[in-house]
Write an enzyme that holds these catalytic residues in place. Structure first.
Site, mmCIF file in Angstrom:
data_model
loop_
_atom_site.group_PDB
_atom_site.id
_atom_site.type_symbol
_atom_site.label_atom_id
_atom_site.label_comp_id
_atom_site.label_asym_id
_atom_site.label_seq_id
_atom_site.Cartn_x
_atom_site.Cartn_y
_atom_site.Cartn_z
ATOM 1 C CG ASP A 57 33.518 17.164 -18.988
ATOM 2 O OD1 ASP A 57 33.253 18.018 -18.117
ATOM 3 O OD2 ASP A 57 34.533 16.430 -18.934
ATOM 4 C CE1 TYR A 62 40.698 16.208 -18.460
ATOM 5 C CE2 TYR A 62 38.797 16.942 -19.717
ATOM 6 C CZ TYR A 62 39.330 16.255 -18.643
ATOM 7 O OH TYR A 62 38.489 15.613 -17.764
ATOM 8 C CE LYS A 88 36.072 17.544 -15.616
ATOM 9 N NZ LYS A 88 36.025 17.704 -17.090
ATOM 10 N N GLY A 240 34.916 6.824 -18.136
ATOM 11 C CA GLY A 240 35.693 5.593 -17.977
ATOM 12 C C GLY A 240 34.885 4.329 -17.868
ATOM 13 C CB SER A 244 41.864 2.588 -18.137
ATOM 14 O OG SER A 244 42.488 1.463 -17.618
ATOM 15 C CB ILE A 246 40.189 -4.783 -19.357
ATOM 16 C CG1 ILE A 246 40.184 -6.302 -19.557
ATOM 17 C CG2 ILE A 246 39.293 -4.339 -18.200
ATOM 18 C CD1 ILE A 246 40.851 -7.066 -18.440
ATOM 19 C CB ALA A 248 37.029 -1.223 -24.943
#
Length: 351
Positions: A57, A62, A88, A240, A244, A246, A248
């Site tokens: 994706d 990006y 997209k 996600g 973002s 925490i 991990a």
């Protein structure tokens, strides 16, 4: 080589879209927050492919096209027919003066500026430009990008973008592309489930790429949105999964939650989840990644990576054995919703 299971996006599309349970999210390869070398970018893409990942994706946003260009180089090696590909619409990339460049969170980007455009012509122009950067004849899935409050800045702005999509022909363009067989599925890639539910109330969508809104810390989507997806056979691609950071890193000093420092109540909740993890010798990051795949609507999860090592780390996390007792204890803890489906076993295994 890793044996990744596959899941059908839904049972309604004219062309079957099977996605590997882990995909490859392209935002980091647009130089998100820091520059990624071409060598590392191509090594990450190649490692993903070599280890069995077959869903990729990306988006024009990006790196102002840089991620799509990098994907294009890799796809030439892979063979377009060996993968499932999504990109997209919603942002046109226009040539501009150096002081007009709009990199957002990306660094070392081409000299382009972003113009939001969800009209008929905007969709068609965006898709044609993406195909050129990707060096492909088509994508499998085309997402409406970032019509959510998080990205547009207010509820009023989000509502205006949704109206633009329908009143100015953007959805009609997507439908025409799908009806012509140019793409196989249409969806939306956003940071909030509420706008997905709104879109489902207005028209037919095959899938949604939902970032960060169904995780070990957030299950509000179970109230109405995910049951609606089940009833209408709508697939979810989950981005996600670590909120973002925490989920991990754990509740360490400076841990991030939704792109900001985690507040005390989130830190405490994560510490309690970590306690259950420790009791079962389960890494928090593995629990977070595998939890999301427990819901029947979630067809794939797409953590990012900037080099081959990170790809291999993601796959290791996905393959980490987690005992059934962990999931039952987590369910009984009150730290997640009682109606949150739990994985029955580790998602896939190394081969």
């Amino acid at each position: 080589m890793t044996a990744l299971g596959t899941r059908l996006l839904n049972g309604r599309t004219a062309t079957r879209i099977e996605l590997t349970e882990m995909g490859f999210g392209g935002a980091p390869l647009g130089n998100l927050y820091r520059k990624v070398s071409e060598e590392d970018a191509q090594a990450a893409l190649q490692a993903a492919y070599d280890h069995g990942i077959r869903y990729f994706d990306t988006a024009p946003q990006y790196g102002l096209g840089r991620s799509e260009v990098r994907f294009g180089e890799a796809i030439k090696r892979f063979g377009r027919d060996t993968i499932k590909l999504s990109t997209k619409i919603g942002r046109l990339l226009l040539d501009c003066e150096p002081d007009e460049v709009t990199p957002e969170a990306f660094v070392d980007v081409p000299q382009k500026r972003i113009v939001f455009d969800y009209s008929y012509d905007g969709v068609m122009r965006s898709y044609e430009a993406s195909k050129e950067r990707l060096q492909v004849e088509n994508a499998d899935i085309l997402f409406v990008h970032d019509v959510c409050v998080f990205s547009q800045g207010s509820q009023e702005a989000s509502d205006a973008r949704v109206r633009e999509l329908f009143d100015e022909g953007g959805y009609r363009a997507l439908s025409e592309l799908k009806d012509a067989g140019e793409i196989s599925a249409i969806g939306a890639g956003v940071n909030e489930w509420q706008v997905c539910e709104k879109l489902l109330g207005l028209a037919d969508f095959d899938c949604f790429l939902l970032a960060g809104r169904y995780t070990l810390l957030e299950q509000e989507a179970l109230e109405s949105f995910l049951p609606l997806c089940e009833a209408r056979d709508v697939g979810i691609i989950l981005g996600g999964p670590y909120n973002s950071g925490i989920l991990a890193t754990g509740a360490v000093p400076g841990a991030k939650y939704n792109y900001a420092d985690a507040p005390p109540e989130i830190l405490e909740r994560v510490r309690r989840i970590e306690g259950i993890c420790e009791a079962h010798s389960v890494p928090l990051i593995a629990a977070a990644l595998q939890f999301v795949l427990g819901h029947p609507c979630v067809k794939t999860v797409i953590p990012g990576a900037v080099n081959a090592r990170e790809v291999e780390s993601n796959l290791t996390v996905l393959n980490t054995p987690i005992p059934a007792g962990f999931w039952s204890d987590l369910s009984a803890s009150g730290l997640v919703r009682e109606d949150a489906p739990m994985p029955k076993e580790t998602t896939c295994s190394a081969a």
